[in-house]
Design an enzyme around this catalytic site. Structure first.
Site, PDB file in Angstrom:
ATOM      1  N   ARG A   1     -15.063  32.904  46.696  1.00 54.30           N
ATOM      2  CA  ARG A   1     -13.930  32.720  47.613  1.00 54.30           C
ATOM      3  C   ARG A   1     -14.286  33.152  49.033  1.00 54.30           C
ATOM      4  O   ARG A   1     -15.273  33.859  49.249  1.00 54.30           O
ATOM      5  CB  ARG A   1     -12.743  33.566  47.124  1.00 54.30           C
ATOM      6  CG  ARG A   1     -12.265  33.185  45.745  1.00 54.30           C
ATOM      7  CD  ARG A   1     -11.421  34.271  45.117  1.00 54.30           C
ATOM      8  NE  ARG A   1     -12.201  35.480  44.843  1.00 54.30           N
ATOM      9  CZ  ARG A   1     -11.718  36.588  44.308  1.00 54.30           C
ATOM     10  NH1 ARG A   1     -10.442  36.665  43.988  1.00 54.30           N
ATOM     11  NH2 ARG A   1     -12.494  37.636  44.087  1.00 54.30           N
TER      12      ARG A   1
ATOM     13  N   GLY B   1     -13.847  54.404  33.068  1.00 55.40           N
ATOM     14  CA  GLY B   1     -13.559  54.361  34.516  1.00 55.40           C
ATOM     15  C   GLY B   1     -14.209  55.521  35.252  1.00 55.40           C
ATOM     16  O   GLY B   1     -15.425  55.635  35.319  1.00 55.40           O
TER      17      GLY B   1
ATOM     18  N   LYS C   1     -16.854  49.324  24.539  1.00 58.91           N
ATOM     19  CA  LYS C   1     -17.097  50.658  25.117  1.00 58.91           C
ATOM     20  C   LYS C   1     -17.684  51.608  24.063  1.00 58.91           C
ATOM     21  O   LYS C   1     -18.610  52.355  24.358  1.00 58.91           O
ATOM     22  CB  LYS C   1     -15.805  51.213  25.706  1.00 58.91           C
ATOM     23  CG  LYS C   1     -15.361  50.454  26.966  1.00 58.91           C
ATOM     24  CD  LYS C   1     -13.954  50.859  27.377  1.00 58.91           C
ATOM     25  CE  LYS C   1     -13.527  50.180  28.668  1.00 58.91           C
ATOM     26  NZ  LYS C   1     -12.091  50.361  28.943  1.00 58.91           N
TER      27      LYS C   1
ATOM     28  N   GLY D   1      -8.563  51.458  36.974  1.00 59.60           N
ATOM     29  CA  GLY D   1      -8.008  51.523  38.332  1.00 59.60           C
ATOM     30  C   GLY D   1      -9.087  51.289  39.357  1.00 59.60           C
ATOM     31  O   GLY D   1     -10.249  51.655  39.167  1.00 59.60           O
TER      32      GLY D   1
HETATM   33  N1  HSE Z   1      -8.630  46.969  30.697  1.00 56.33           N
HETATM   34  C1  HSE Z   1      -9.381  48.190  30.721  1.00 56.33           C
HETATM   35  C2  HSE Z   1      -8.498  49.332  30.269  1.00 56.33           C
HETATM   36  C3  HSE Z   1      -9.898  48.409  32.114  1.00 56.33           C
HETATM   37  O1  HSE Z   1      -7.280  49.148  30.167  1.00 56.33           O
HETATM   38  O2  HSE Z   1      -8.985  50.412  29.963  1.00 56.33           O
HETATM   39  C4  HSE Z   1     -10.978  49.437  32.208  1.00 56.33           C
HETATM   40  O3  HSE Z   1     -12.110  49.107  31.464  1.00 56.33           O
END
Ligand code: HSE
Length: 405
Positions: free
Chosen positions: A44, A129, A200, A297
């Site tokens: 984009r 995160g 994960k 986030g």
């Molecule tokens: N969708 C994922 C969560 C984002 O809710 O943990 C982070 O990996």
């Protein structure tokens, strides 16, 4: 000056640029150098945006630019991320990524290439995160044998379950609210069906045990079958329902699983609410440690990516050793795992007591006022496969949830 390129200017990519802009002095002091965003790749255009002058649409511009030493991959998905990342590493550029699909599918191979090229492939932001977990597994916890990792690794589902518990919402309403607040994707399948948590835990298990855990081998169950009534029963039993992702090394056998569990109020993971994540690690000598924080986030995740950029800048021509070989780790199925199960049945206890006690021995019966249609019971501890055989003989079962031990 250290030049970086960012692949993907979505939520995390724009967060990475923002963190580097906002914290340039602090980052500069830590590496005695300046980090400059030299290119941003996206399909984009972003007229008027801070990245407009450095925006490129052609990946080869980045690949062929000898000034770019570190590449940040925050596009998500396996392709074209895998092709781009592999080319960057082969060209001698370190890569930092938040992309768990990529790391779960190709982590060991990309780490090997980075090792061979004496550069780095870092992925702290791919799990939890902002929570530091990859680096601790790779450094602070290396003296010990990891016996178990158990975590709440998905913020979306933890938010939904928390709302169902605290606000009495049903699943669909909690999901809709999460989407409106930006905590759930428009297509929420990967989160609510446990696929995100599965990738994960595959990454954490591969790092903890040093060999590749194939995410496709992990038994995975999501939260879409959990109801508001389950939450009321959970409360009555002094528990919360949590989507747990776990892996375990028990006597040389390896297990991994993602599923909703009833977690007792005294368990440290019980109090992890909303979009927060937590990861509980058990070592043979160190005992229990727990990591807690924002699991998703824009800025928290971007901070973890930029921390990897800082690490890469500090180790420009030096590979930070990560033990994760391409050899596959065989997972033992969960059928022999012993635990208690909570079961809901439509009908009355009197009607079903005989058949339930015949199948499960002494079950514990639970009745709540709000469930006018049925009742619940808790089995004694038994193996999953035994539970599956016996539950077939109980009519009108409307749901079941495992107990965390
Ligand atoms: N969708 C994922 C969560 C984002 O809710 O943990 C982070 O990996």
């Amino acid at each position: 000056m250290i030049n970086i390129a960012v692949l993907g200017y979505g939520t995390i990519g724009s967060g990475v640029v923002e963190v580097i802009d906002n914290n340039s002095d602090a980052i500069g002091r830590k590496i005695h150098n300046e980090i400059r965003v030299r290119h941003v790749l996206d399909l984009r255009d972003f007229p008027g945006d801070r990245v407009e002058p450095v925006l490129v649409h052609d990946f080869d511009v980045i690949l062929n630019d000898p000034e770019v030493q570190i590449v940040v991959e925050v596009m998500g998905g396996v392709e074209p991320a895998y092709t781009f990342v592999k080319k960057c590493l082969l060209a001698g550029k370190s890569v930092c990524t938040s992309n768990k699909e990529l790391v779960a599918a190709h982590g060991a191979e990309l780490l090997r290439i980075a090792r061979e090229k004496n550069i780095n492939f870092l992925f702290e932001a791919s799990v939890g995160g902002a929570i530091p977990i990859i680096r601790p597994l790779n450094s602070s916890l290396t003296a010990d044998r990891i016996l178990e990792i158990k975590g709440i690794l998905n913020g979306t589902t933890n938010y939904i379950l928390t709302q169902m518990d605290s606000a009495g919402q049903d699943f669909d309403t909690a999901l809709r609210d999460a989407q409106e607040l930006g905590f759930a994707e428009r297509n929420p399948e990967a989160d609510i069906e446990g696929f995100d948590a599965c990738r994960k835990i595959a990454i954490l298990a591969s790092l903890a045990f040093g060999r590749t855990v194939n995410y496709e081998d992990i038994y995975t169950e999501g939260i879409s079958a959990i109801t508001a009534t389950d939450m009321l029963y959970a409360r009555k039993m002094d528990c919360k329902v949590k989507l747990l992702a776990s892996c375990e090394n028990a006597d040389g056998k390896y297990y991994a699983m993602v599923a909703p569990f009833l977690v007792g109020s005294s368990h440290p993971l019980c109090g992890v609410n909303g979009v927060f994540n937590a990861i509980f690690v058990k070592g043979s000598e160190l005992g229990d440690v727990m990591f807690y924080g924002s699991g998703a986030g824009k800025l928290p995740t971007a901070c973890a990516v930029v921390a990897d950029v800082v690490d890469s800048a500090r180790h420009l021509n030096e590979n930070i050793q990560t033990i994760w070989s391409e050899e596959k780790l065989h997972l033992t199925g969960t059928e022999n795992a012993v635990r208690r199960f909570f079961v809901r049945v439509t009908g009355s206890v009197d009607e079903y007591r005989n058949v339930i006690d015949k199948e499960f021995g002494q079950a514990e019966y639970i009745k709540i006022e709000e469930d006018r249609e049925g009742f619940g019971f808790v089995t004694p501890p038994l193996a999953e496969k035994s539970f599956d055989e016996h539950i077939k003989n109980i009519p009108n079962v409307s749901g079941r949830i495992r107990f965390e031990q």
